[in-house]
Design an enzyme around this catalytic site. Structure first.
Site, mmCIF file in Angstrom:
data_model
loop_
_atom_site.group_PDB
_atom_site.id
_atom_site.type_symbol
_atom_site.label_atom_id
_atom_site.label_comp_id
_atom_site.label_asym_id
_atom_site.label_seq_id
_atom_site.Cartn_x
_atom_site.Cartn_y
_atom_site.Cartn_z
ATOM 1 N N CYS A 1 5.932 0.543 3.295
ATOM 2 C CA CYS A 1 4.681 0.077 2.692
ATOM 3 C C CYS A 1 4.808 -1.367 2.216
ATOM 4 C CB CYS A 1 4.232 0.973 1.536
ATOM 5 S SG CYS A 1 3.890 2.637 2.037
ATOM 6 N N ASP B 1 3.845 -4.472 -11.225
ATOM 7 C CA ASP B 1 4.033 -3.195 -10.532
ATOM 8 C C ASP B 1 5.479 -2.771 -10.809
ATOM 9 O OD1 ASP B 1 4.722 -1.224 -8.790
ATOM 10 O OD2 ASP B 1 4.114 -2.285 -6.966
ATOM 11 N N GLN C 1 9.306 0.690 -9.320
ATOM 12 C CA GLN C 1 10.755 0.814 -9.062
ATOM 13 C C GLN C 1 11.589 0.332 -10.246
ATOM 14 O OE1 GLN C 1 11.792 2.502 -6.631
ATOM 15 N NE2 GLN C 1 10.083 2.491 -5.213
ATOM 16 N N LYS D 1 8.366 9.221 -9.430
ATOM 17 C CA LYS D 1 9.596 8.506 -9.060
ATOM 18 C C LYS D 1 10.627 8.579 -10.183
ATOM 19 C CE LYS D 1 7.150 5.094 -6.202
ATOM 20 N NZ LYS D 1 7.470 5.476 -4.831
ATOM 21 N N HIS E 1 4.666 -4.312 -2.409
ATOM 22 C CA HIS E 1 4.289 -3.046 -1.773
ATOM 23 C C HIS E 1 2.789 -3.138 -1.447
ATOM 24 C CE1 HIS E 1 3.320 1.308 -1.759
ATOM 25 N NE2 HIS E 1 4.607 1.532 -1.609
HETATM 26 N N1 PLP Z 1 4.921 -0.164 -5.881
HETATM 27 C C1 PLP Z 1 6.182 -0.033 -5.468
HETATM 28 C C2 PLP Z 1 7.142 -1.161 -5.672
HETATM 29 C C3 PLP Z 1 6.586 1.160 -4.869
HETATM 30 O O1 PLP Z 1 7.852 1.301 -4.448
HETATM 31 C C4 PLP Z 1 5.641 2.200 -4.710
HETATM 32 C C5 PLP Z 1 6.018 3.466 -4.036
HETATM 33 O O2 PLP Z 1 6.910 3.530 -3.238
HETATM 34 C C6 PLP Z 1 4.350 1.997 -5.158
HETATM 35 C C7 PLP Z 1 4.022 0.810 -5.743
HETATM 36 C C8 PLP Z 1 3.304 3.044 -5.006
HETATM 37 O O3 PLP Z 1 3.586 4.144 -5.779
HETATM 38 P P1 PLP Z 1 2.646 5.442 -5.646
HETATM 39 O O4 PLP Z 1 2.777 5.894 -4.220
HETATM 40 O O5 PLP Z 1 3.212 6.402 -6.614
HETATM 41 O O6 PLP Z 1 1.275 5.006 -5.950
#
Ligand code: PLP
Length: 413
Positions: free
Chosen positions: A367, A200, A203, A226, A123
């Site tokens: 993203c 990260d 998900q 989430k 992401h």
């Molecule tokens: N990392 C992953 C794999 C994501 O799916 C997301 C959000 O969709 C993020 C990071 C970023 O999360 P946030 O927007 O809550 O910072």
């Protein structure tokens, strides 16, 4: 134990509403989940009965708010298998947590010519902070390749570890492919090569049992919004020893022990990283979200999503659309996120027609532009993602709406 989805759905006021005159079918929980009344009530109760700033007053209300805030962190720590709330820092989001590490850890530990290793399935929030760090420091950003556009290529990973990267950062679960990476093995190999590790897990934590003590990463990040919680709370779990050795990311009130005209000393963990007034009601709502998920059982959550994903993959295959990410045979390595493509139809058009049927899916690059545009070779993809409240009937509704997509876009059947 199977989830009682009909009972769960009654806890989510928004699921009883309509969109474009049709019952809402919400299939975008990977972007943000819906919230049960238990979470909404916890936030509202805080404002009605307990509102005060934390760490600042000696009066009853402030003490109560402070104690609730700390309890929230204790619950998060237990939920992910961390020893103590001292290793749980709240930021605004996963994104801010990763930026904090790239700054507070990266600026000190990464030098000119050093390597930082991430993957092609990240992401943007796990790409751009490392690009920025690499540019600040003159470091080199490398990417682990994918094999078959589905999994990390572990041979490529091992060969890239020979450059002795300072940091290995990767997604526990891909938000586009749904791929579940073997976080413990990737971390072990990185540590053996002398790298620090950031996972990260935006998900992962909402959807399956996780145990940070087994994964053993130095940093592990995810977002409350989430996983049924309010927006504005992101978690950075950090190895305590490493957090102790790090300078703060933000400066201001609360993160200090003493301040003089030229110098300041830092508060103890985790407060050293939390400057200024925090998202107190968000933390309290997040605690209610964790309580809700714990009651369901994360094994049961995972089983529910696995069954739905299997069903959806089968229905989508029958509908003749192209599915990205691991197939049904690899269901153990796949979460409840399905990106797909329909020949002759743009992702946004598909999402728009589905919206007219009350179905909310996301379309775009999610993203993850390098993955979507370079690896999947698509300008955008539609994506549906599942959570505890989704049903097979909702997947049937999507497949039925494909007929309307074809009709509206005049595609041959
Ligand atoms: N990392 C992953 C794999 C994501 O799916 C997301 C959000 O969709 C993020 C990071 C970023 O999360 P946030 O927007 O809550 O910072």
């Amino acid at each position: 134990m199977p989830l009682d989805v009909e009972k769960i759905r009654k806890d989510f006021p928004i699921l009883g509403t309509t969109a474009n005159g049709k019952p809402l079918v919400y299939l975008d929980s990977a972007a943000t989940s819906q919230k049960p009344r238990q979470v909404i009530n916890a936030v509202s109760k805080h404002y009605r009965k307990n509102n005060a700033n934390i760490h600042r007053g000696v009066y009853k209300l402030a003490e109560e708010a402070t104690s609730q805030y700390i309890k929230s962190k204790e619950q998060v720590a237990k939920f992910i298998g961390a020893d103590s709330y001292r290793s749980i820092v709240y930021f605004r989001s996963t994104t801010e947590a990763i930026n904090a590490v790239a700054r507070a850890w990266g600026d000190v530990n990464v030098d000119k010519g050093d390597h930082i290793l991430i993957t092609e399935m990240e992401h943007h929030s796990n790409i751009v902070p490392w690009q920025m760090l690499a540019k600040r420091k003159g470091a080199i950003l490398d990417y682990v390749k994918l094999s078959g556009s589905k999994f990390l290529d572990m041979e490529d990973y091992k060969s890239k570890l020979t450059s002795k990267p300072k940091m290995v950062a990767f997604a526990h679960v891909s938000n586009v492919l749904g791929t579940i990476n073997d976080a413990a093995t990737i971390t072990k190999l990185a540590h053996e090569a002398g790298a620090a590790v950031l996972v990260d897990a935006a998900q992962a934590v909402p959807h399956m049992p996780v145990d940070v003590s087994e994964i053993d990463a130095d940093f592990y990040t995810f977002s409350g919004h989430k996983m049924l919680g309010p927006t504005g709370v992101g978690v950075l779990y950090g190895n305590e020893e490493i957090l102790e050795g790090m300078a703060p990311f933000h400066g201001g009130g609360d993160m200090i022990r003493t301040v003089d005209f030229q110098e300041a000393t830092w508060n103890e963990l985790p407060w050293k990283f939390e400057a200024g007034t925090q998202n107190i009601e968000g933390a309290i709502g997040f605690a209610a979200a964790i309580k809700y998920l714990k009651k369901l059982g994360m094994e049961n959550v995972r089983e529910h999503e696995k069954a739905l994903t299997l069903y959806a993959l089968e229905r989508l295959e029958q509908a003749g659309v192209t599915i990205f990410g691991p197939g049904r045979e690899d269901i153990e390595k796949r979460g409840g996120v399905i990106s797909f493509a329909m020949k002759g139809a743009h992702a946004h058009d598909i999402a728009q027609v589905l919206d007219s049927e009350g179905i909310a899916i996301r379309s775009g690059h999610h993203c993850a532009m390098p993955l979507v545009t370079r690896i999947l070779n698509e300008p955008a993809v539609p994506r549906m993602s599942f959570y505890i409240y989704n049903t097979r009937a909702e997947i049937d509704a999507v497949v039925a709406a494909f007929g309307k997509v074809k009709e509206v876009l005049r595609l041959s059947a």
